[in-house]
Design a protein around this motif. Structure first.
Motif, short mmCIF file in Angstrom:
data_model
loop_
_atom_site.label_atom_id
_atom_site.label_comp_id
_atom_site.label_asym_id
_atom_site.label_seq_id
_atom_site.Cartn_x
_atom_site.Cartn_y
_atom_site.Cartn_z
N GLY A 117 -22.41 54.09 -24.89
CA GLY A 117 -22.53 54.25 -23.21
C GLY A 117 -23.87 53.36 -23.01
N ASP A 118 -24.39 52.45 -23.88
CA ASP A 118 -25.17 51.61 -23.09
C ASP A 118 -24.81 50.21 -23.57
OD1 ASP A 118 -27.65 51.03 -22.11
OD2 ASP A 118 -28.52 50.56 -23.98
N ILE A 119 -25.23 49.22 -22.63
CA ILE A 119 -24.84 47.74 -22.95
C ILE A 119 -26.20 47.00 -23.57
CG2 ILE A 119 -24.02 45.81 -21.77
CD1 ILE A 119 -22.88 47.19 -19.70
N PRO A 120 -25.93 46.61 -24.77
CA PRO A 120 -27.18 45.87 -25.23
C PRO A 120 -26.99 44.45 -24.69
CG PRO A 120 -25.52 45.80 -26.87
CD PRO A 120 -24.77 46.89 -25.64
N GLN A 121 -28.22 44.00 -24.67
CA GLN A 121 -28.43 42.63 -23.81
C GLN A 121 -29.13 41.68 -24.80
OE1 GLN A 121 -30.32 43.08 -19.91
NE2 GLN A 121 -29.18 44.92 -19.71
N ASN A 122 -28.53 40.36 -24.75
CA ASN A 122 -29.30 39.28 -25.45
C ASN A 122 -29.53 39.41 -26.93
OD1 ASN A 122 -28.52 37.96 -23.02
ND2 ASN A 122 -31.06 38.49 -22.38
N VAL A 123 -28.79 40.08 -27.58
CA VAL A 123 -29.03 40.35 -29.10
C VAL A 123 -27.90 39.26 -29.79
CG1 VAL A 123 -28.88 41.95 -30.99
CG2 VAL A 123 -29.34 42.64 -28.67
N ASN A 124 -28.83 38.40 -30.31
CA ASN A 124 -27.94 37.16 -30.98
C ASN A 124 -28.66 36.76 -32.26
OD1 ASN A 124 -26.14 37.10 -28.81
ND2 ASN A 124 -27.96 36.19 -27.84
N PHE A 125 -28.22 36.12 -33.05
CA PHE A 125 -28.64 35.63 -34.49
C PHE A 125 -28.68 34.40 -34.89
CE2 PHE A 125 -27.09 39.99 -34.32
CZ PHE A 125 -28.17 40.69 -34.71
N ALA A 126 -29.63 33.91 -35.59
CA ALA A 126 -29.48 32.44 -36.09
C ALA A 126 -30.10 32.54 -37.68
CB ALA A 126 -30.53 31.56 -35.47
N VAL A 127 -29.50 31.59 -38.41
CA VAL A 127 -29.95 31.40 -39.88
C VAL A 127 -31.31 30.71 -39.85
CG1 VAL A 127 -29.45 30.40 -42.16
CG2 VAL A 127 -27.67 31.09 -40.48
N LYS A 128 -32.27 31.22 -40.74
CA LYS A 128 -33.56 30.77 -40.44
C LYS A 128 -33.56 29.45 -41.19
CE LYS A 128 -36.14 35.12 -41.33
NZ LYS A 128 -36.96 35.94 -42.39
#
Length: 283
Positions: free
Chosen positions: A227-238
């Motif tokens: 019921g909640d919209i997550p914002q700007n959760v993205n990932f990168a390989v170190k």
């Protein structure tokens, strides 16, 4: 960063919601094997062990469908790559998965064929070779490692065929020093990324590479469950994982120490522009 995603993998807690592909439009059954490259024994892929490799991390890969092609082959997906050494490009393993041919577009608009030399499914990284110079290599940062709150820049080719045909720049910050389910090989970032950004560089404000963009959270599916919209959760390989992969492929680089003065995002983009390539996967 092609329409191609892994099926959802159920983990405990809300983290399971991030393990699903970019939505129904990007769903696809089990991905095909990576392409064989010259000299590989039947059933083996260059850069991978003979034994069955571990599955790619079950995250939302950023691969849109590509446009163009030939009567013999057609472009099925696209992503981003960047120059790490003379005639050598880095991208994600999932960008080259199942491709019979890869092509890289230089900043002048011309295409070159890119050969897949190695792919590491665990790190989700791949190394390509082209037969002509395509731009200067980007420099990696040695120390310090990524820091929470550090400003970062992404540079790549999201949503090919829908947005601008040129590269796009976004800014954000390092949110966490581990990826999904505490994956130590990745960092979490707030810089917006879209399908097509996969394989692009994550840069610090000195223009040094500190990671390789790999995936994003499926906000729509998370919202359906919580019921909640997550914002700007993205990932990168170190970046250190990328450097280790390159060393395993006998590509020796000399990372630079983090340095001052810091640059503006526009200046960082100018550094990246000559070295970041639009990649297309053909079948």
């Amino acid at each position: 960063m092609r329409i191609h995603d892994l099926r959802p993998v159920l983990l405990r807690g809300v983290a399971a919601l991030a393990l699903i592909a970019s939505g129904p439009a990007f769903a696809q059954p089990k991905p095909p094997p990576l392409p064989r490259v010259g000299g590989s024994a039947p059933g083996n892929t260059a850069g991978l062990p003979t034994a069955k490799p571990p599955a790619l991390p079950p995250v939302a890969f950023n691969r849109p469908p590509a446009v163009g092609g030939t009567p013999e082959r057609r472009a099925v997906s696209s992503g981003t790559g960047f120059v790490v050494a003379p005639r050598r490009l880095m991208t994600n393993a999932h960008v080259v998965e199942g491709c019979t041919e890869m092509r890289a577009r230089r900043p002048d608009g011309s295409d070159v064929v890119a050969r897949v030399d190695a792919a590491d499914r665990t790190r989700d990284l791949a190394l390509l070779t082209v037969q002509t110079d395509v731009g200067p290599a980007l420099n990696f940062r040695a120390t310090p490692g990524p820091r929470r709150g550090e400003t970062v820049v992404t540079y790549g080719f999201p949503l090919a065929g829908l947005l601008s045909s040129g590269p796009s720049l976004t800014t954000g910050s390092v949110s966490a020093l581990a990826g999904l389910s505490d994956d130590p090989r990745q960092i979490q970032i707030s810089a917006p990324v879209q399908p097509g950004n996969s394989g692009g560089p994550l840069l610090d404000m000195a223009g040094l590479v500190i990671g390789v963009v790999v995936s994003k959270l499926n906000a729509q599916r998370v919202a359906q469950r919580t019921g909640d919209i997550p914002q700007n959760v993205n990932f990168a390989v170190k970046g250190q994982e990328a450097l280790a992969f390159l060393r395993e492929q006998n590509v020796t680089l000399t990372p630079q120490e983090g340095r001052e003065p810091l640059r503006s995002p526009a200046e960082v983009g100018e550094i990246a522009d000559r070295s970041v390539m639009f990649l297309r996967c053909f079948r």
